[in-house]
Design a protein around this motif. Structure first.
Motif, PDB file in Angstrom:
ATOM      1  N   THR A  57     -29.417  33.519  63.925  1.00 52.14           N
ATOM      2  CA  THR A  57     -29.204  34.150  62.623  1.00 52.14           C
ATOM      3  C   THR A  57     -30.417  33.916  61.726  1.00 52.14           C
ATOM      4  O   THR A  57     -31.190  32.988  61.922  1.00 52.14           O
ATOM      5  N   LEU A  58     -30.558  34.798  60.739  1.00 56.81           N
ATOM      6  CA  LEU A  58     -31.616  34.654  59.746  1.00 56.81           C
ATOM      7  C   LEU A  58     -31.057  33.844  58.598  1.00 56.81           C
ATOM      8  O   LEU A  58     -30.054  34.225  57.988  1.00 56.81           O
ATOM      9  N   GLY A  59     -31.692  32.704  58.335  1.00 56.87           N
ATOM     10  CA  GLY A  59     -31.140  31.747  57.382  1.00 56.87           C
ATOM     11  C   GLY A  59     -31.001  32.265  55.969  1.00 56.87           C
ATOM     12  O   GLY A  59     -30.144  31.808  55.219  1.00 56.87           O
ATOM     13  N   GLN A 112     -43.344  37.452  54.437  1.00 61.48           N
ATOM     14  CA  GLN A 112     -43.921  36.970  55.680  1.00 61.48           C
ATOM     15  C   GLN A 112     -43.461  35.569  56.071  1.00 61.48           C
ATOM     16  O   GLN A 112     -44.230  34.770  56.614  1.00 61.48           O
ATOM     17  N   GLU A 113     -42.225  35.260  55.778  1.00 58.09           N
ATOM     18  CA  GLU A 113     -41.635  34.007  56.261  1.00 58.09           C
ATOM     19  C   GLU A 113     -40.118  34.167  56.318  1.00 58.09           C
ATOM     20  O   GLU A 113     -39.527  34.897  55.531  1.00 58.09           O
ATOM     21  N   LEU A 114     -39.544  33.505  57.287  1.00 57.37           N
ATOM     22  CA  LEU A 114     -38.098  33.541  57.500  1.00 57.37           C
ATOM     23  C   LEU A 114     -37.656  32.197  58.057  1.00 57.37           C
ATOM     24  O   LEU A 114     -38.472  31.409  58.542  1.00 57.37           O
ATOM     25  N   GLU A 115     -36.365  31.962  57.999  1.00 59.91           N
ATOM     26  CA  GLU A 115     -35.802  30.783  58.646  1.00 59.91           C
ATOM     27  C   GLU A 115     -34.828  31.262  59.710  1.00 59.91           C
ATOM     28  O   GLU A 115     -33.869  31.972  59.407  1.00 59.91           O
ATOM     29  N   ASP A 117     -27.618  26.300  68.415  1.00 57.89           N
ATOM     30  CA  ASP A 117     -27.189  24.901  68.325  1.00 57.89           C
ATOM     31  C   ASP A 117     -27.236  24.376  66.891  1.00 57.89           C
ATOM     32  O   ASP A 117     -26.993  23.200  66.643  1.00 57.89           O
ATOM     33  N   GLY A 118     -27.571  25.241  65.936  1.00 58.70           N
ATOM     34  CA  GLY A 118     -27.580  24.845  64.532  1.00 58.70           C
ATOM     35  C   GLY A 118     -28.938  24.439  63.998  1.00 58.70           C
ATOM     36  O   GLY A 118     -29.091  24.229  62.789  1.00 58.70           O
ATOM     37  N   GLN A 119     -29.936  24.318  64.870  1.00 61.17           N
ATOM     38  CA  GLN A 119     -31.281  23.965  64.407  1.00 61.17           C
ATOM     39  C   GLN A 119     -31.873  25.092  63.573  1.00 61.17           C
ATOM     40  O   GLN A 119     -31.767  26.266  63.938  1.00 61.17           O
ATOM     41  N   SER A 120     -32.510  24.717  62.481  1.00 60.28           N
ATOM     42  CA  SER A 120     -33.192  25.696  61.644  1.00 60.28           C
ATOM     43  C   SER A 120     -34.686  25.616  61.903  1.00 60.28           C
ATOM     44  O   SER A 120     -35.267  24.535  61.892  1.00 60.28           O
ATOM     45  N   VAL A 121     -35.286  26.770  62.146  1.00 64.92           N
ATOM     46  CA  VAL A 121     -36.716  26.832  62.430  1.00 64.92           C
ATOM     47  C   VAL A 121     -37.381  27.758  61.414  1.00 64.92           C
ATOM     48  O   VAL A 121     -37.241  28.977  61.497  1.00 64.92           O
ATOM     49  N   ARG A 168     -38.922  25.254  73.430  1.00 68.36           N
ATOM     50  CA  ARG A 168     -37.850  24.523  74.088  1.00 68.36           C
ATOM     51  C   ARG A 168     -36.590  25.390  74.201  1.00 68.36           C
ATOM     52  O   ARG A 168     -35.948  25.460  75.249  1.00 68.36           O
ATOM     53  N   PHE A 169     -36.252  26.060  73.112  1.00 65.82           N
ATOM     54  CA  PHE A 169     -35.076  26.937  73.103  1.00 65.82           C
ATOM     55  C   PHE A 169     -35.237  28.065  74.118  1.00 65.82           C
ATOM     56  O   PHE A 169     -34.311  28.370  74.889  1.00 65.82           O
ATOM     57  N   LEU A 170     -36.413  28.692  74.158  1.00 69.42           N
ATOM     58  CA  LEU A 170     -36.638  29.813  75.067  1.00 69.42           C
ATOM     59  C   LEU A 170     -36.642  29.369  76.521  1.00 69.42           C
ATOM     60  O   LEU A 170     -36.158  30.088  77.403  1.00 69.42           O
TER      61      LEU A 170
END
Length: 205
Positions: free
Chosen positions: A108-110, A145-148, A153-157, A187-189
């Motif tokens: 999801t987009l934070g 030009q930025e997103l979260e 698993d709940g990690q925000s990047v 790692r996720f990919l």
């Protein structure tokens, strides 16, 4: 590409054992072959993605190449201590490129402003493709030009990006984010790749 072993046979064998494979081509699941080698001849793109790693362990599984950054240190007893980093998964059918997760469900987009207005349609460690629901939103997002990104698993990047092309409502963007964020995505990919293609990771025998 020529591969240069930079370790002794015993050291390379040790690394190969980490994968439960032999050094040479090994028949695996069905018609899939695995090749493991240590090389210093790394394509410029891969070298940049792996932060200019001096050594890499290359594992070829099917039509994919897994480039593991390899760090080798000596412990207090003078024994080699190889440490494998998070691999970059590369497709090599035709043009080589980082593997793309085409179905980015669960990510999801934070930022709530983009809920149900921006759809993430593909993701790799180098960039993403977004489907936008209106031109005004596209212009706003491109200026920001930025997103979260929130992973399943709940990690925000938090990611910074640069648009590279637009076709209709779809925008492709390249990540300009830092090493920590790239490692989290890589790692996720890698986990997703193993889930999508379990047969490639089967042990021979």
């Amino acid at each position: 590409m020529q591969r240069n072993a930079v370790l002794t046979h015993s050291e390379l064998g040790y690394l190969s054992d980490l994968f439960g494979q032999k050094q040479e081509v090994v028949p695996s699941y069905g018609s899939v072959n695995h090749i493991i080698s240590v090389t210093t001849e790394v394509p410029e793109l891969i070298s940049a993605l792996l932060d200019q790693a001096k050594f890499t362990l290359l594992a070829e599984v099917g039509q994919y190449k897994l480039w593991f950054p390899l760090d080798i240190t000596l412990d207090e007893f003078g024994q080699l201590n190889p440490v494998l980093g998070i691999p970059e998964v590369v497709e090599h059918s035709g043009t080589e490129r980082s593997w793309r997760l085409a179905s980015a469900q669960g990510i999801t987009l934070g930022d709530g402003r983009y809920a149900e207005k921006v759809q993430l349609i593909s993701l790799s460690s180098t960039g993403m493709a977004l489907k936008l629901h209106c031109t005004k939103l596209a212009e706003q997002l491109m200026q920001q030009q930025e997103l979260e990104l929130t992973l399943p698993d709940g990690q925000s990047v938090p990611v910074c990006f640069m648009p590279v092309r637009q076709q209709g409502s779809v925008v492709a963007a390249r990540f300009t984010t830092g090493k920590l964020q790239r490692d989290m995505l890589r790692r996720f990919l890698f986990q997703c790749h193993r889930q999508h293609f379990p047969a490639l990771y089967q042990q021979p025998g």
